[in-house]
Design an enzyme around this catalytic site. Structure first.
Site, PDB file in Angstrom:
ATOM      1  N   HIS A   1       0.933  -1.155   0.163  1.00 55.77           N
ATOM      2  CA  HIS A   1       0.421   0.065   0.293  1.00 55.77           C
ATOM      3  C   HIS A   1       0.675   1.327  -0.049  1.00 55.77           C
ATOM      4  O   HIS A   1       1.789   1.028  -0.105  1.00 55.77           O
ATOM      5  CB  HIS A   1      -1.043  -0.307   1.172  1.00 55.77           C
ATOM      6  CG  HIS A   1      -0.524  -0.194   2.389  1.00 55.77           C
ATOM      7  ND1 HIS A   1       0.726  -0.010   2.735  1.00 55.77           N
ATOM      8  CD2 HIS A   1      -0.495  -0.795   3.397  1.00 55.77           C
ATOM      9  CE1 HIS A   1       1.398   0.163   4.186  1.00 55.77           C
ATOM     10  NE2 HIS A   1       0.939  -0.737   4.370  1.00 55.77           N
TER      11      HIS A   1
ATOM     12  N   GLY B   1       2.134   3.537   2.623  1.00 55.61           N
ATOM     13  CA  GLY B   1       2.904   3.131   3.166  1.00 55.61           C
ATOM     14  C   GLY B   1       3.859   2.456   2.722  1.00 55.61           C
ATOM     15  O   GLY B   1       5.378   2.606   3.074  1.00 55.61           O
ATOM     16  N   HIS B   2       3.604   1.866   2.234  1.00 57.81           N
ATOM     17  CA  HIS B   2       5.123   0.394   1.641  1.00 57.81           C
ATOM     18  C   HIS B   2       6.273   1.725   0.369  1.00 57.81           C
ATOM     19  O   HIS B   2       7.476   1.570   0.950  1.00 57.81           O
ATOM     20  CB  HIS B   2       4.863  -0.664   0.977  1.00 57.81           C
ATOM     21  CG  HIS B   2       4.339  -2.082   1.762  1.00 57.81           C
ATOM     22  ND1 HIS B   2       2.879  -1.702   1.946  1.00 57.81           N
ATOM     23  CD2 HIS B   2       5.026  -2.542   3.073  1.00 57.81           C
ATOM     24  CE1 HIS B   2       2.694  -2.704   3.456  1.00 57.81           C
ATOM     25  NE2 HIS B   2       3.724  -3.666   2.979  1.00 57.81           N
TER      26      HIS B   2
ATOM     27  N   GLN C   1       6.522 -15.717  12.127  1.00 62.86           N
ATOM     28  CA  GLN C   1       6.265 -14.771  13.198  1.00 62.86           C
ATOM     29  C   GLN C   1       5.122 -14.552  13.059  1.00 62.86           C
ATOM     30  O   GLN C   1       4.189 -13.800  13.752  1.00 62.86           O
ATOM     31  CB  GLN C   1       6.880 -13.973  12.412  1.00 62.86           C
ATOM     32  CG  GLN C   1       5.792 -12.814  10.667  1.00 62.86           C
ATOM     33  CD  GLN C   1       6.953 -11.389  10.118  1.00 62.86           C
ATOM     34  OE1 GLN C   1       7.780 -12.015   9.846  1.00 62.86           O
ATOM     35  NE2 GLN C   1       6.800 -11.041  11.081  1.00 62.86           N
TER      36      GLN C   1
ATOM     37  N   SER D   1      -2.668  -0.225   6.736  1.00 58.10           N
ATOM     38  CA  SER D   1      -1.590  -1.603   6.857  1.00 58.10           C
ATOM     39  C   SER D   1      -2.867  -2.762   6.356  1.00 58.10           C
ATOM     40  O   SER D   1      -3.750  -2.428   6.012  1.00 58.10           O
ATOM     41  CB  SER D   1      -2.574  -1.971   8.608  1.00 58.10           C
ATOM     42  OG  SER D   1      -2.427  -2.857   8.446  1.00 58.10           O
TER      43      SER D   1
HETATM   44  O1  PAF Z   1       7.059  -5.222   9.435  1.00 60.73           O
HETATM   45  C1  PAF Z   1       6.374  -6.196   8.019  1.00 60.73           C
HETATM   46  O2  PAF Z   1       6.140  -6.205   7.224  1.00 60.73           O
HETATM   47  C2  PAF Z   1       7.081  -7.639   8.450  1.00 60.73           C
HETATM   48  O3  PAF Z   1       7.017  -8.048   9.675  1.00 60.73           O
HETATM   49  C3  PAF Z   1       8.766  -7.418   8.114  1.00 60.73           C
HETATM   50  C4  PAF Z   1       9.441  -6.226   8.749  1.00 60.73           C
HETATM   51  C5  PAF Z   1       8.680  -8.048   6.664  1.00 60.73           C
HETATM   52  C6  PAF Z   1       9.669  -9.422   8.412  1.00 60.73           C
HETATM   53  O4  PAF Z   1       8.122 -10.114   7.667  1.00 60.73           O
END
Ligand code: PAF
Length: 279
Positions: free
Chosen positions: A32, A34-35, A59, A185
């Site tokens: 999005h 933000g990225h 994660q 997000s």
């Molecule tokens: O913030 C994120 O999107 C993730 O935690 C990251 C830093 C890409 C690690 O998978």
């Protein structure tokens, strides 16, 4: 724009640009604005930019959350292609990142990871640090860019880089918000129309809480925020925490010169949203 599925191939390609500065923007896709702001800043400050797109399984503490995470690689590549040949995309399969077992390395981040997101999502930061370390140590970029929406993640990444003595500059980038204040997000795309309509209340409440600093002590402000969300039928408050911006330990009084931030995590239905502001 070149797209690589294997880290080794991308590293071979980088070897052709030995003297170039490299910016790394790690993402889990579903890109999005933000990225894209991170990519644009990285392009301004470096000769080339690697954008990694990988939904890192280690994660996620909840398999349902992992399965529901939006995967939109074709659309992501389309967005990145507008930046031309200075961007290299690393979009691996799980096997390239975890050739043997899909497990986490063990790190010790002390109290940085035993508060807020660390309590709410056991193992999350170990998994996040595992992939970030693989990316940083693998590509050894000049700089790596992360958004402050995941402020606790950023604090842990700074600790990781210091512990591993990596000579990589970690660049903190400000939160990018929708016009109505909702922090951008990838999870926002999963909100229903009704949920999306009330989601800006999260940021609005943070702002109101900050304004209350004029009249109330921090514990009273915390109670006020908790009471607000607990009384709202659509939200489930996970935590609201006012903390020292460096140690992330709860702050109970605002001391002259101490940098503090307010952090929040709330659920709207199944979707967990986080936000934070300078306080
Ligand atoms: O913030 C994120 O999107 C993730 O935690 C990251 C830093 C890409 C690690 O998978």
């Amino acid at each position: 724009m070149m797209v690589f599925k294997e880290q080794l191939q991308l590293k071979k390609h980088l070897a052709l640009h030995k003297k170039a500065t490299i910016g790394l923007v790690p993402t889990m896709g579903a890109l999005h604005a933000g990225h894209l702001a991170l990519v644009e800043q990285a392009l301004e400050e470096n000769d080339y930019v690697i954008v990694s797109i990988f939904v890192n399984p280690t994660q996620f503490d909840d398999q349902k959350d992992l399965n529901a995470y939006p995967k939109t690689l074709a659309a992501d590549l389309q967005k990145l292609s507008t930046y031309g040949e200075k961007v290299f995309v690393y979009a691996p399969e799980v096997k390239d990142v975890y050739p043997e077992e899909t497990t986490t390395k063990q790190f010790n981040f002390g109290t940085l990871e035993t508060t807020m997101e660390g309590t709410a999502r056991p193992g999350h930061f170990q998994g996040m640090a595992t992939i970030v370390f693989k990316l940083l140590a693998g590509f050894m970029p000049t700089r790596a860019y992360f958004g402050e929406k995941d402020y606790q993640q950023l604090s842990i990444i700074h600790a990781l880089v210091a512990q591993k003595k990596l000579t990589i500059q970690i660049v903190n980038c400000p939160i990018v918000r929708e016009k109505d204040g909702l922090a951008m997000s990838s999870r926002n795309t999963r909100l229903s129309k009704e949920q999306r309509a009330i989601a800006p209340l999260i940021y609005q409440t943070l702002l109101q809480a900050r304004a209350l600093k004029e009249k109330k002590e921090l514990p009273q402000i915390k109670q006020w925020v908790e009471a607000f969300f607990n009384a709202h039928p659509a939200f489930k408050l996970d935590y609201f925490c006012i903390a020292n911006a460096q140690s992330l330990q709860p702050a109970t009084t605002s001391r002259e010169g101490e940098k503090i931030r307010a952090f929040i995590a709330v659920k709207l239905g199944d979707i967990r949203l986080i936000d934070n502001i300078n306080f």
